[in-house]
Scaffold this motif. Sequence first.
Motif, PDB file in Angstrom:
ATOM      1  N   GLY A  93      36.474   6.991  85.438  1.00 13.75           N
ATOM      2  CA  GLY A  93      37.836   6.965  85.291  1.00 13.75           C
ATOM      3  C   GLY A  93      38.661   8.130  85.782  1.00 13.75           C
ATOM      4  N   HIS A  94      39.671   7.705  86.726  1.00 14.47           N
ATOM      5  CA  HIS A  94      40.468   8.914  87.156  1.00 14.47           C
ATOM      6  C   HIS A  94      41.842   8.882  86.336  1.00 14.47           C
ATOM      7  N   SER A  95      42.466  10.223  85.876  1.00 11.69           N
ATOM      8  CA  SER A  95      43.475  10.480  85.343  1.00 11.69           C
ATOM      9  C   SER A  95      43.799   9.660  84.087  1.00 11.69           C
ATOM     10  N   THR A  96      44.617   8.824  84.237  1.00 13.81           N
ATOM     11  CA  THR A  96      45.029   7.942  83.076  1.00 13.81           C
ATOM     12  C   THR A  96      43.711   7.226  82.628  1.00 13.81           C
ATOM     13  N   GLY A  97      43.110   6.521  83.844  1.00 19.86           N
ATOM     14  CA  GLY A  97      41.814   5.839  83.803  1.00 19.86           C
ATOM     15  C   GLY A  97      40.757   6.717  83.043  1.00 19.86           C
ATOM     16  N   GLY A  98      40.682   8.165  83.115  1.00 19.39           N
ATOM     17  CA  GLY A  98      39.714   8.887  82.337  1.00 19.39           C
ATOM     18  C   GLY A  98      40.031   8.682  80.875  1.00 19.39           C
ATOM     19  N   GLY A  99      41.301   8.580  80.448  1.00 14.95           N
ATOM     20  CA  GLY A  99      41.561   8.484  79.230  1.00 14.95           C
ATOM     21  C   GLY A  99      41.396   7.121  78.667  1.00 14.95           C
ATOM     22  N   GLU A 100      41.661   6.098  79.370  1.00 12.45           N
ATOM     23  CA  GLU A 100      41.067   4.783  79.044  1.00 12.45           C
ATOM     24  C   GLU A 100      39.481   4.679  78.896  1.00 12.45           C
ATOM     25  N   VAL A 101      38.787   5.365  79.559  1.00 18.13           N
ATOM     26  CA  VAL A 101      37.352   5.342  79.556  1.00 18.13           C
ATOM     27  C   VAL A 101      36.754   6.022  78.371  1.00 18.13           C
ATOM     28  N   THR A 102      37.504   7.239  78.227  1.00 19.18           N
ATOM     29  CA  THR A 102      37.125   7.927  77.007  1.00 19.18           C
ATOM     30  C   THR A 102      37.563   7.516  75.564  1.00 19.18           C
ATOM     31  N   ARG A 103      38.594   6.552  75.533  1.00 23.21           N
ATOM     32  CA  ARG A 103      39.070   6.002  74.289  1.00 23.21           C
ATOM     33  C   ARG A 103      38.104   4.866  74.015  1.00 23.21           C
ATOM     34  N   TYR A 104      37.781   4.035  75.343  1.00 22.14           N
ATOM     35  CA  TYR A 104      37.030   3.010  75.213  1.00 22.14           C
ATOM     36  C   TYR A 104      35.675   3.355  74.173  1.00 22.14           C
ATOM     37  N   MET A 105      34.985   4.631  74.980  1.00 22.42           N
ATOM     38  CA  MET A 105      33.690   4.999  74.338  1.00 22.42           C
ATOM     39  C   MET A 105      33.976   5.574  73.034  1.00 22.42           C
ATOM     40  N   GLY A 106      35.004   6.152  72.682  1.00 24.62           N
ATOM     41  CA  GLY A 106      35.448   6.726  71.388  1.00 24.62           C
ATOM     42  C   GLY A 106      35.662   5.609  70.335  1.00 24.62           C
ATOM     43  N   ARG A 107      36.178   4.352  70.652  1.00 22.28           N
ATOM     44  CA  ARG A 107      36.655   3.339  69.941  1.00 22.28           C
ATOM     45  C   ARG A 107      35.613   2.130  69.832  1.00 22.28           C
ATOM     46  N   HIS A 108      34.776   1.949  70.893  1.00 22.32           N
ATOM     47  CA  HIS A 108      33.890   0.823  71.002  1.00 22.32           C
ATOM     48  C   HIS A 108      32.587   1.337  70.911  1.00 22.32           C
ATOM     49  N   GLY A 109      32.184   2.596  71.183  1.00 28.94           N
ATOM     50  CA  GLY A 109      30.923   3.023  71.297  1.00 28.94           C
ATOM     51  C   GLY A 109      30.365   2.946  73.007  1.00 28.94           C
TER      52      GLY A 109
END
Length: 273
Positions: A93-109
């Motif tokens: 994930g780059h920039s906002t995409g890095g947030g998306e990837v981080t939230r995915y792992m935090g939210r979905h494991g």
Amino acid sequence: MPFIATPDGTEIFYKDWGSGQPVVFSHGWPLSSDAWDTQLKLLADHGFRAIAHDRRGHGRSTQTWDGNTMDQYADDLGTLIDRLNLRDAILVGHSTGGGEVTRYMGRHGTSRVAKAVLVGAVPPLMLKTDANPEGTPKEAFDAIRAGLAADRSQFYRDLSAPFYGANRPGSTVSHGLRDQFWRLGMQVSLKAAYDCVAQFSETDFTEDLKRIDVPVLVAQGDDDQIVPIRAAAYKSVQLLKDAGLKVYPGASHGIHGAYEREFDADLLAFCRA
């Protein structure tokens, strides 16, 4: 063109190149999966299955009025991963995409994830607060929203300069690259672009980072004028359980030129490890 449908009926466009272990790319704001074409080809050429999607409201995906939230972005990514039945995936994930990837792992494991790469990523928090004095003042993000509302076409042309460091002495950023930034930005709905500003700037990913239990490469240029490295990469590596840090001296927020070549080599080596 390939699309997957989310539970709320949003059509998410994605590219799916090559075969092998899946590497899933999430793009920055205000771009689309096209921003990852060089890396998609690189990984597919070297025996990986390279996948990238257009975030809702961006590129060729549905321009929804609602759902422009970081939680929904993460859920959309989860739907893509589930529908394609991806296992042992590497998330980038780059920039906002890095947030998306981080939230995915935090939210979905991380049951479907082998490792991740955060490059110029917005976590843990972009916004300046008493607890995050290294962040960016809210007035800067208010100015982004005002620029979008007033004349988004000119705003994107102007933003491409600090994004790629074209405002630095000796810059070799091409007009073509800056034009590409404008072109991709103009494909984003105004509503999605406007809403996303709050999502990438005000979302706190601290607890998400703490939950991630797979290896993560955190990479960023130290001349990033969009996401300050002191508030981003330097803090993220302290919160992650298993992280390596790569700093690119003099590199901008946008990945290009010598920075891109070095990052590509590091990305390929990390994926192969």
